[in-house]
Design a protein around this motif. Structure first.
Motif, short mmCIF file in Angstrom:
data_model
loop_
_atom_site.label_atom_id
_atom_site.label_comp_id
_atom_site.label_asym_id
_atom_site.label_seq_id
_atom_site.Cartn_x
_atom_site.Cartn_y
_atom_site.Cartn_z
N ILE A 179 0.87 -1.17 0.00
CA ILE A 179 0.00 0.00 0.00
C ILE A 179 0.91 1.22 0.00
CG2 ILE A 179 -1.80 1.27 1.23
CD1 ILE A 179 -2.66 -1.41 2.47
N THR A 180 0.67 2.13 -0.92
CA THR A 180 1.52 3.30 -1.01
C THR A 180 0.68 4.52 -1.32
OG1 THR A 180 3.58 4.15 -2.00
CG2 THR A 180 1.99 3.15 -3.50
N LYS A 181 1.24 5.66 -1.07
CA LYS A 181 0.53 6.89 -1.38
C LYS A 181 0.92 7.35 -2.77
CE LYS A 181 -0.13 8.46 3.35
NZ LYS A 181 0.03 9.53 4.34
N THR A 188 3.88 6.83 -8.37
CA THR A 188 2.69 6.01 -8.53
C THR A 188 1.42 6.85 -8.65
OG1 THR A 188 2.59 5.72 -6.13
CG2 THR A 188 3.59 3.94 -7.43
N GLU A 189 0.48 6.32 -9.41
CA GLU A 189 -0.84 6.93 -9.60
C GLU A 189 -1.89 5.91 -9.17
OE1 GLU A 189 -0.94 7.79 -13.76
OE2 GLU A 189 0.69 9.28 -13.66
N GLN A 190 -3.09 6.40 -8.90
CA GLN A 190 -4.15 5.48 -8.45
C GLN A 190 -4.44 4.41 -9.50
OE1 GLN A 190 -7.31 8.17 -7.08
NE2 GLN A 190 -6.81 7.53 -4.99
N GLY A 191 -4.30 4.76 -10.76
CA GLY A 191 -4.52 3.79 -11.83
C GLY A 191 -3.50 2.67 -11.89
N ASP A 192 -2.43 2.78 -11.12
CA ASP A 192 -1.43 1.71 -11.07
C ASP A 192 -1.86 0.58 -10.13
OD1 ASP A 192 1.26 4.17 -11.05
OD2 ASP A 192 0.23 3.24 -12.75
N SER A 193 -2.91 0.81 -9.37
CA SER A 193 -3.39 -0.22 -8.45
C SER A 193 -3.80 -1.46 -9.25
CB SER A 193 -4.60 0.29 -7.64
OG SER A 193 -4.22 1.36 -6.81
N ALA A 194 -3.19 -2.58 -8.94
CA ALA A 194 -3.39 -3.81 -9.70
C ALA A 194 -2.60 -4.92 -9.03
CB ALA A 194 -2.92 -3.65 -11.14
#
Lengths: 112, 111
Positions: free
Chosen positions: A12-14, A82-88
């Protein structure tokens, strides 16, 4: 033989932070692959190595993504800013040159 | 442009019956096809494969059929068992050994 391992299993990262994931392939496999999987989709190919040479990287999603396999053994995948769209889920696989690919358990990235 | 498609997002089958999962592809340069099974929180597990020069490959309860003229392959599981409940992905390999995956089909085998 313990199979393909990936660390960490969860991250989990910001937004804006850099993250790095590690993959350890099956020891006798000289090919190593990175994939990304988003919810409800199949794995999407990102890049692969044969030994230490990165033979295909045109499908990396942006220049924020980079991968290394410095000694032809383990590999790292880094995502900068990182961007929110990188969540995967980020999956690693390994194989002999023309054999089936064997996948690790994946690293689930959540960008908040 | 999706080169590999699994048009059924889910399939429900009674235990002991046959499960048939389908996959279509568009790229005639694919030379090898694979099926992977995926449980939650795990990576895909290789199940069975078939070369483009064959039309059938069998491994125990699992059989894969390839129809090159129709660009269609299917996975048959007979008899289906509750432990087969998972998401199944078909994948196609090109000359560079890169895999293109379909979107997956969730199989539920009911006791």
């Amino acid at each position: 033989d313990t199979g393909v391992s990936q660390n960490p299993r969860h991250k989990i990262t910001k937004r804006g932070q850099n993250v790095t994931f590690r993959c350890d392939p099956i020891s006798e496999h000289n090919r190593l692959y990175w994939y990304r999987q988003t919810l409800g989709q199949g794995p999407e190919f990102l890049t692969y190595f044969q030994n230490e040479a990165q033979l295909e990287k045109s499908r990396l999603l942006s220049d924020r993504f980079s991968a290394e396999r410095p000694k032809g053994s383990f590999s790292t995948l880094e995502i900068q800013r990182t961007e929110q769209g990188d969540s995967a889920m980020y999956l690693c696989a390994s194989s002999r040159v023309t054999d089936e690919q064997y996948f690790g358990p994946g690293t689930r990235l959540t960008v908040t | 442009d999706q080169q590999v498609k699994q048009n059924s997002p889910s399939l429900s089958v009674q235990e002991g019956r046959i499960s048939i999962l389908n996959c279509d592809y568009t790229n005639s340069m694919f030379d090898y096809f694979l099926w992977y099974k995926k449980y939650p929180a795990e990576g895909p597990t290789f199940l069975i494969s078939i070369s483009s020069i064959k039309d059938k490959n069998e491994d125990g309860r699992f059989t894969v059929f390839l129809n090159k003229s129709a660009k269609h392959l299917s996975l048959h599981i007979v008899p289906s068992q509750p432990g087969d409940s998972a998401v199944y992905f078909c994948a196609a390999r090109d000359a560079g050994n890169m895999l293109t995956f379909g979107g997956g089909t969730r199989l539920m085998v009911k006791p």
